[in-house]
Design a protein around this motif. Structure first.
Motif, PDB file in Angstrom:
ATOM      1  N   ASP A   1      25.656 -67.807 -21.522  1.00 49.49           N
ATOM      2  CA  ASP A   1      24.935 -66.645 -22.044  1.00 49.49           C
ATOM      3  C   ASP A   1      23.601 -66.405 -21.344  1.00 49.49           C
ATOM      4  N   LYS A   2      23.191 -67.329 -20.498  1.00 50.60           N
ATOM      5  CA  LYS A   2      21.941 -67.143 -19.764  1.00 50.60           C
ATOM      6  C   LYS A   2      22.144 -66.190 -18.595  1.00 50.60           C
ATOM      7  N   LEU A   3      21.040 -65.635 -18.104  1.00 47.81           N
ATOM      8  CA  LEU A   3      21.095 -64.732 -16.968  1.00 47.81           C
ATOM      9  C   LEU A   3      21.371 -65.489 -15.670  1.00 47.81           C
TER      10      LEU A   3
ATOM     11  N   ASP B   1      24.529 -72.618 -19.293  1.00 50.82           N
ATOM     12  CA  ASP B   1      24.742 -71.838 -20.509  1.00 50.82           C
ATOM     13  C   ASP B   1      25.314 -70.486 -20.081  1.00 50.82           C
TER      14      ASP B   1
ATOM     15  N   PRO C   1      16.957 -67.412  -9.112  1.00 51.60           N
ATOM     16  CA  PRO C   1      15.942 -66.361  -9.177  1.00 51.60           C
ATOM     17  C   PRO C   1      15.897 -65.474  -7.939  1.00 51.60           C
TER      18      PRO C   1
ATOM     19  N   THR D   1      24.850 -61.880 -16.946  1.00 49.34           N
ATOM     20  CA  THR D   1      24.925 -63.256 -17.445  1.00 49.34           C
ATOM     21  C   THR D   1      25.953 -64.051 -16.640  1.00 49.34           C
TER      22      THR D   1
ATOM     23  N   VAL E   1      17.158 -61.723  -8.106  1.00 46.67           N
ATOM     24  CA  VAL E   1      16.518 -60.720  -8.948  1.00 46.67           C
ATOM     25  C   VAL E   1      16.494 -59.351  -8.276  1.00 46.67           C
TER      26      VAL E   1
ATOM     27  N   ILE F   1      25.412 -71.314  -8.524  1.00 48.31           N
ATOM     28  CA  ILE F   1      24.781 -71.741  -9.777  1.00 48.31           C
ATOM     29  C   ILE F   1      25.123 -73.204 -10.059  1.00 48.31           C
TER      30      ILE F   1
ATOM     31  N   THR G   1      19.979 -64.905 -12.965  1.00 51.83           N
ATOM     32  CA  THR G   1      18.678 -65.129 -12.324  1.00 51.83           C
ATOM     33  C   THR G   1      17.880 -66.269 -12.958  1.00 51.83           C
ATOM     34  N   ASP G   2      18.298 -66.744 -14.127  1.00 52.63           N
ATOM     35  CA  ASP G   2      17.681 -67.957 -14.674  1.00 52.63           C
ATOM     36  C   ASP G   2      17.996 -69.156 -13.791  1.00 52.63           C
ATOM     37  N   TYR G   3      19.143 -69.110 -13.125  1.00 55.42           N
ATOM     38  CA  TYR G   3      19.566 -70.206 -12.257  1.00 55.42           C
ATOM     39  C   TYR G   3      19.325 -69.906 -10.781  1.00 55.42           C
TER      40      TYR G   3
END
Length: 398
Positions: free
Chosen positions: A143-145, A141, A151, A162, A154, A243, A147-149
């Protein structure tokens, strides 16, 4: 040694047994060595195959027009011919597809139809196209960060950014793209990816990265808020590729093979250079034939051809334009790892240092590929002259 044009005598680089002229590992991408090296990457760097698969090749019919004597302007604005401009700008291969058919094809400097030529940063667009496939499948996605993918990032400059920021190179991460400085961030990329050895006489306490992800983890500073401005930084593509690998469970070369190259109808398997951790260099390590670069351009021009989502191509052609993207593109833009030539035509471009180009024009139903080995990383006069020649070709084939 100075470089040589195609009209000059070719020095015997890597000829003979053993060869007398061997490109130095520290300067293989500098003149005159790059005129040989860009066509022979597999002979001196570790690479991984991007398999074309066992399917049929996509047929490229021929409707040839002799454009050698087409009047164009040289890099100084003086009258010349297309053949003259290709000689002036150190072309290795040049291809024009009109309505999907070969209108003009020329090889120089020892290159032929089976030669794999280094893409440099055109690899970014290959990576971006495959990312579009994964986005269409719901695996990523934008629009996701980041760091969502990933981490682990961080504590880096990418915290808070994003995936779309990465795609458009609008994160605020500090990264110096100074090609001639061996200690710059991009100079460290050369060492991290195995492209170059540690420079002789290097400061003993300088901590050179052993692979690319190690370098990414060290990039902790931001120079501006994410999304505020475009700044061209190659490392963004590598973050994107990690990612893609993380969400798919596959390495980049396998992804490009399965999602793109096997569906492209390629003539030849391609390849990526790889670092010591097996990472395929997304930002510039791809190698393919002239015609297969043309097939990729045609797939984009066919609005993804059922391989890349059509809405991804539409989004890629919809950037914010202005004078701050590139000196040679005064009304240009950058979106999803592609350049956009101007706000009127919205033609897409894949570009790489030393004169690599894929130009895709919906207005003229035309793809132009130019593979080169300039003496310099960037030559705006050569790039502008080439773009004007592309427009002259479009007019001649209209």
């Amino acid at each position: 040694m100075q470089s040589y044009r195609n009209s000059d005598p070719r020095p015997p680089i890597m000829q003979g047994s053993p060869p007398r002229l061997v490109p130095p590992r520290l300067d293989w991408d500098r003149p005159p060595w790059n005129r040989w090296a860009f066509q022979h990457i597999r002979e001196f760097l570790p690479t991984i195959e991007v398999w074309r698969g066992s399917g049929h090749r996509r047929r490229l019919d021929r409707a040839e027009v002799d454009l050698d004597d087409l009047p164009v302007a040289d890099s100084n604005g003086a009258p010349t011919t297309l053949a003259g401009l290709l000689d002036e700008t150190y072309a290795d291969g040049f291809l024009v597809l009109k309505d999907g058919r070969i209108a003009y094809e020329r090889y120089f400097n020892g290159m032929d139809e089976r030669t794999l030529h280094l893409s440099q940063s055109m690899a970014k667009s290959i990576t971006g196209a495959v990312c579009g496939i994964l986005v269409g499948r719901g695996l990523i996605d934008p629009d996701k960060l980041v760091t969502d993918y990933l981490p682990e990032l961080v504590e880096t400059g990418w915290a808070g950014s994003t995936v779309q920021h990465v795609l458009d190179m609008t994160t605020g991460v500090r990264f110096s793209e100074e090609y001639t400085d061996r200690y710059s961030d991009i100079g460290q990329v050369d060492v991290a990816t195995g492209w170059k050895p540690i420079p002789p006489g290097s400061e003993p306490d300088f901590a050179w990265p052993s692979h690319l992800f190690e370098l990414i983890l060290r990039l902790k500073d931001r120079v501006r808020p994410h999304g505020e401005a475009f700044e061209y930084r190659s490392i963004e593509t590598d973050v994107l590729a990690f990612i893609m690998e993380r969400v798919s469970g596959k390495r980049l070369a396998q992804l490009v093979s399965e999602e793109l190259w096997q569906k492209l109808g390629a003539d030849e398997s391609a390849c990526f250079t790889v670092d010591s951790a097996g990472y395929a260099l997304a930002d510039g390590g791809f190698n393919a034939t002239l015609r297969d670069y043309g097939r990729f351009g045609q797939l984009i021009l066919d609005n993804g051809g059922g391989v890349i989502p059509a809405d991804w191509i539409v989004a890629t052609r919809s950037g914010k334009h202005g004078p701050n993207f590139s000196p040679s593109l005064p009304d240009g833009s950058y979106r999803n790892q592609f350049w956009i030539e101007d706000s009127r035509s919205r033609s897409l471009m894949c570009r790489g240092v030393f004169g690599q180009l894929i130009h895709m024009s919906w207005e003229h139903r035309m793809v132009v590929v130019k593979l080169s080995s300039y003496p310099d990383f960037v030559n705006s006069a050569y790039s502008v002259a080439t773009q004007k020649a592309v427009h002259a070709i479009a007019a001649a084939l209209a």
